[in-house]
Design an enzyme around this catalytic site. Structure first.
Site, PDB file in Angstrom:
ATOM      1  N   GLU A   1      -4.356   3.165  -8.887  1.00  0.00           N
ATOM      2  CA  GLU A   1      -5.691   3.706  -8.569  1.00  0.00           C
ATOM      3  C   GLU A   1      -5.898   5.018  -9.301  1.00  0.00           C
ATOM      4  OE1 GLU A   1      -6.683   4.438  -4.412  1.00  0.00           O
ATOM      5  OE2 GLU A   1      -8.446   5.609  -5.008  1.00  0.00           O
TER       6      GLU A   1
ATOM      7  N   HIS B   1      -0.815  10.266  -3.419  1.00  0.00           N
ATOM      8  CA  HIS B   1      -2.070   9.782  -2.839  1.00  0.00           C
ATOM      9  C   HIS B   1      -3.180  10.819  -2.875  1.00  0.00           C
ATOM     10  CE1 HIS B   1      -5.087   9.090   0.299  1.00  0.00           C
ATOM     11  NE2 HIS B   1      -5.034   7.875  -0.173  1.00  0.00           N
TER      12      HIS B   1
ATOM     13  N   HIS C   1       0.837  -1.203   0.000  1.00  0.00           N
ATOM     14  CA  HIS C   1       0.000   0.000   0.000  1.00  0.00           C
ATOM     15  C   HIS C   1       0.878   1.261   0.000  1.00  0.00           C
ATOM     16  CE1 HIS C   1      -2.702   2.922   2.255  1.00  0.00           C
ATOM     17  NE2 HIS C   1      -3.439   2.588   1.218  1.00  0.00           N
TER      18      HIS C   1
ATOM     19  N   ASP D   1      -1.079   5.358  -6.474  1.00  0.00           N
ATOM     20  CA  ASP D   1      -2.199   6.295  -6.587  1.00  0.00           C
ATOM     21  C   ASP D   1      -1.788   7.298  -7.654  1.00  0.00           C
ATOM     22  OD1 ASP D   1      -4.024   5.403  -4.512  1.00  0.00           O
ATOM     23  OD2 ASP D   1      -2.462   6.000  -3.102  1.00  0.00           O
TER      24      ASP D   1
ATOM     25  N   GLU E   1       1.295  -0.771  -5.154  1.00  0.00           N
ATOM     26  CA  GLU E   1       0.226   0.178  -5.474  1.00  0.00           C
ATOM     27  C   GLU E   1       0.744   1.541  -5.926  1.00  0.00           C
ATOM     28  OE1 GLU E   1      -1.891   2.230  -2.464  1.00  0.00           O
ATOM     29  OE2 GLU E   1      -3.765   2.210  -3.562  1.00  0.00           O
TER      30      GLU E   1
END
Ligand code: CA
Length: 323
Positions: free
Chosen positions: A150, A57, A15, A44, A42
């Site tokens: 994401e 993020h 994460h 973002d 991950e």
């Protein structure tokens, strides 16, 4: 009821990288996550003023960089500094740091036990540079670590005149992520955007990718939690990434663990389940467990989730190796 849990198929998603140890979304945190054996890392992704997808993020820069010191005049009326108001060249001049909040203009580190704020030297990088890092490491180590981008706040981006999803998908295609067999999951909280991806953006460029619906509560899309909700979601998504209390409720106690229907229903609909966020920092674990390993056991084994997003990928990979 005894069920068969396939441990070898379970995954660890780093994460924001190994964000428990190094500032989130830095290349250093991603390299560490890679070395710790995460299966997926991950990203973002948000857009700059000059239309470059970067790894960040928040849609704002002021909780993880020194933007307020370097560009004080660029603040919006809400006192925030939006990445979309800055060019990549400007963003590259910023120092990235451990996440903080402001208390009477004092920067207070959000997780006090983590990497000290405003020390060493970290930068923000582009989405493309991060893919190059991970694919480069795949090349040099012979491993096959995946990416898990994401699409951050797609409606905000569209309102600002930016098609973030198309930019991300175009980059993915350039780096050979083209089918559901690619080591990639593409995630968003926005179901409307997921539908646009599935029905328009992906077919338009002739690729098909694994899509994940993020869900942080039962109220945004209540239909997902109805009897046939997962079947309906499966028309558009390949998996669901729920907040972890939607798997084991916070009403659980040490002697009474309450597991919801979510995993059973999702699996019946053919969906993967990748809940978030598992943190072992002081005060971050639910009261129904006494250790981080116990938390992993309840979720990976008892609830049978397929993977987890964690700030501590080393602990999750070690757990999966030792059971
Ligand atoms: Ca995320």
């Amino acid at each position: 009821m005894k069920k068969t849990v396939k441990v070898e198929e379970k995954i660890v998603i780093a994460h924001r990288g190994a964000s428990g140890y190094l500032p989130e979304h830095t290349l250093e945190a991603k390299s560490m996550a890679y070395a710790m054996g995460a299966h997926y890392i991950e990203q973002d992704v948000v857009m700059t003023k000059d239309n470059v997808p970067i790894v960040l993020h928040d849609i704002t820069l002021d909780r993880t960089t020194d933007v307020a010191d370097k560009f004080p005049c660029r603040v919006r009326d809400d006192n925030r500094y939006y990445a979309i108001d800055f060019t990549l060249e400007e963003i590259r001049t910023l120092s990235a740091t451990e996440r903080f909040f402001l208390d009477e203009n004092q920067k207070i580190q959000e997780y006090k036990n983590r990497f000290p704020i405003n020390t060493s030297s970290f930068r923000i990088h582009t989405f493309e540079e991060e893919i190059q890092l991970i694919q480069g490491l795949n090349n040099s180590t012979g491993s096959d670590v995946g990416i898990y981008p994401e699409i951050k706040q797609p409606i905000f981006h569209r309102n600002e005149g930016k098609d973030l999803s198309s930019a991300i998908v175009s980059t993915l295609k350039n780096y050979d992520y083209k089918t559901k067999k690619s080591k990639l999951y593409l995630q968003t909280f926005c179901f409307e955007e997921l539908k646009i991806l599935k029905n328009e953006i992906l077919p338009d460029v002739g690729i098909d990718l694994n899509l994940i619906q993020l869900v942080d509560n039962e109220n945004t899309y209540p239909w997902i939690f109805e009897e046939e909700g997962m079947q309906r979601l499966a028309n558009f998504a390949d998996g669901i990434a729920p907040e972890k209390s939607l798997i084991v409720t916070n009403l659980s106690t040490v002697s009474s663990i309450k597991i919801t229907q979510l995993v059973r229903r999702a699996h019946a609909a053919g969906l993967k389940v990748h809940p978030y966020t598992y943190r072992s920092d002081p005060g971050q674990m639910p009261s129904y467990v006494k250790s981080f390993e116990e938390l992993l056991e309840k979720h990976y084994l008892d609830a049978d989730v397929d993977g987890i997003f964690t700030d501590f990928p080393d602990k999750a990979t070690r757990f999966l190796q030792t059971i």
